[in-house]
Design an enzyme around this catalytic site. Structure first.
Site, mmCIF file in Angstrom:
data_model
loop_
_atom_site.group_PDB
_atom_site.id
_atom_site.type_symbol
_atom_site.label_atom_id
_atom_site.label_comp_id
_atom_site.label_asym_id
_atom_site.label_seq_id
_atom_site.Cartn_x
_atom_site.Cartn_y
_atom_site.Cartn_z
ATOM 1 C CG ASN A 16 -2.317 0.998 1.489
ATOM 2 O OD1 ASN A 16 -2.114 2.140 0.620
ATOM 3 N ND2 ASN A 16 -2.603 1.552 2.786
ATOM 4 C CD1 TRP A 17 4.095 1.313 -2.395
ATOM 5 C CD2 TRP A 17 3.789 1.865 -4.619
ATOM 6 N NE1 TRP A 17 4.798 0.218 -3.267
ATOM 7 C CE2 TRP A 17 4.432 1.237 -4.764
ATOM 8 C CE3 TRP A 17 3.523 3.112 -5.527
ATOM 9 C CZ2 TRP A 17 5.137 0.626 -5.294
ATOM 10 C CZ3 TRP A 17 4.387 2.486 -6.998
ATOM 11 C CH2 TRP A 17 4.612 1.604 -6.746
ATOM 12 C CE LYS A 18 -0.282 3.877 4.901
ATOM 13 N NZ LYS A 18 -0.445 3.538 6.255
ATOM 14 C CG HIS B 27 -5.763 2.031 5.129
ATOM 15 N ND1 HIS B 27 -5.770 2.807 5.790
ATOM 16 C CD2 HIS B 27 -5.166 1.358 5.119
ATOM 17 C CE1 HIS B 27 -4.198 2.996 6.193
ATOM 18 N NE2 HIS B 27 -3.817 1.820 5.330
ATOM 19 C CD GLU C 13 -3.121 5.695 6.560
ATOM 20 O OE1 GLU C 13 -2.998 5.204 4.984
ATOM 21 O OE2 GLU C 13 -2.343 5.536 7.270
ATOM 22 C CD GLU D 271 -3.306 -2.044 7.289
ATOM 23 O OE1 GLU D 271 -2.758 -2.644 6.941
ATOM 24 O OE2 GLU D 271 -4.383 -1.170 6.716
ATOM 25 N N GLY E 106 1.746 2.352 10.452
ATOM 26 C CA GLY E 106 2.934 3.562 11.006
ATOM 27 C C GLY E 106 2.888 4.374 11.554
ATOM 28 C CB SER F 94 4.830 -1.322 12.367
ATOM 29 O OG SER F 94 4.357 0.352 12.494
ATOM 30 N N GLY G 225 2.957 -0.984 4.408
ATOM 31 C CA GLY G 225 2.988 0.396 3.818
ATOM 32 C C GLY G 225 4.489 1.078 3.585
ATOM 33 N N GLY G 226 4.877 1.636 4.897
ATOM 34 C CA GLY G 226 6.236 2.321 4.539
ATOM 35 C C GLY G 226 7.682 1.326 4.070
HETATM 36 P P1 PGA Z 1 2.584 0.666 7.524
HETATM 37 O O1 PGA Z 1 1.409 0.722 6.929
HETATM 38 O O2 PGA Z 1 3.386 -0.514 6.797
HETATM 39 O O3 PGA Z 1 3.100 1.293 7.403
HETATM 40 O O4 PGA Z 1 2.571 0.828 9.159
HETATM 41 C C1 PGA Z 1 0.365 0.131 6.342
HETATM 42 C C2 PGA Z 1 -1.538 0.619 6.192
HETATM 43 O O5 PGA Z 1 -1.568 1.189 6.636
HETATM 44 O O6 PGA Z 1 -1.213 -0.451 5.427
#
Ligand code: PGA
Length: 249
Positions: A9-11, A96, A98, A168, A174, A213, A234-235
């Site tokens: 997930n590149w956001k 998600h 966010e 999640e 994050g 994370s 994500g990250g």
């Molecule tokens: P993260 O994000 O790996 O940066 O914690 C995961 C996600 O929100 O899908």
């Protein structure tokens, strides 16, 4: 056991130029593999560049990070499921954290988005997860079960049987704090039991991904945990080398 699913997930990272460059490096580092499913969720603006860059790799699935639930109309800034499908997306993230906590989206919206996705031939990945105060108050399971019940409310059992769920915990996204494999496994078991109530034995085939994370260092132990069928990252999915090594886990 089915193939593990590794989803990036590149956001709001990687525009078209960076997406192209990422894919060029990733493709040289990660040869086609038949024993896992790899998904990428670029931003809408980088979607075509990413799709074009990996057009010879039918093993890689591309998805979008969000859709609107209507098919078209006066919704400035939004894209529909049909548009995403037309652009080549096969999967979509729904709910998600966010979207829920930064943009105020409700469970009822997630239900409509899941329905719109399946109508358009996109596979939804419904994301669920509790906030830290909810976990500390012992409400994590209840929160996740409510998100599942409401988010899946408009889907047929056949659609639920062919989608994915991502657990999640919001406090792990994050933040560098990963749930332990045991915590992830325990919540995945709760989700599996809920799905079993809807689908019977077919619930075993619904991939339940863990996200929050995940890093090169934690991917293997999380994937080894019972009921963890994949990872939503994500990250740690943003650089091609790091992501290749997670995919190779
Ligand atoms: P993260 O994000 O790996 O940066 O914690 C995961 C996600 O929100 O899908």
């Amino acid at each position: 056991m089915q193939h593990p699913v590794l989803a990036a997930n590149w956001k709001m990272n990687h525009g078209p130029t960076e997406a192209r460059e990422f894919m060029r490096r990733y493709l040289t580092l990660s040869p086609r593999r038949n024993d896992r499913t790899v998904m990428f969720f670029p931003s809408d603006l980088a979607f075509s560049a990413a799709a074009e860059a990996c057009r010879d790799r039918s093993d890689l699935l591309l998805g979008v990070q969000n859709i609107h639930w209507e098919d078209k109309g006066a919704f400035t800034g939004e894209s529909s499921a049909a548009m995403a499908r037309d652009a080549g997306a096969r999967v979509v993230l729904v709910g998600h954290s966010e979207r829920r906590h930064v943009f105020g989206e409700t469970d009822a919206m997630q239900a409509k988005k899941c329905a719109a996705a399946t109508r358009a031939g996109l596979t939804p990945v419904l994301c669920v997860g509790e906030l830290l105060p909810q976990r500390e108050a012992g409400q994590a399971e209840a929160v996740v079960l409510e998100q599942l019940t409401l988010g899946l409310a408009e889907l047929s059992t056949a659609s639920v049987a062919s989608m994915l769920i991502a657990y999640e915990p919001v406090w792990a996204i994050g933040t560098g704090k990963t749930a332990t494999p045991a915590d992830a496994s325990a919540m995945h078991a709760v989700i599996r039991t809920h799905l079993r109530g809807l689908l019977g034995e077919k619930a075993l085939a619904v991939p339940i991904l863990y996200g929050g994370s995940v890093s090169k260092g934690t991917a293997a132990s999380l994937l080894a945990a019972e009921h963890v069928d994949g990872l939503l990252v994500g990250g740690a999915s943003l650089d091609a080398e790091g992501w290749s090594s997670i995919v190779a886990t």
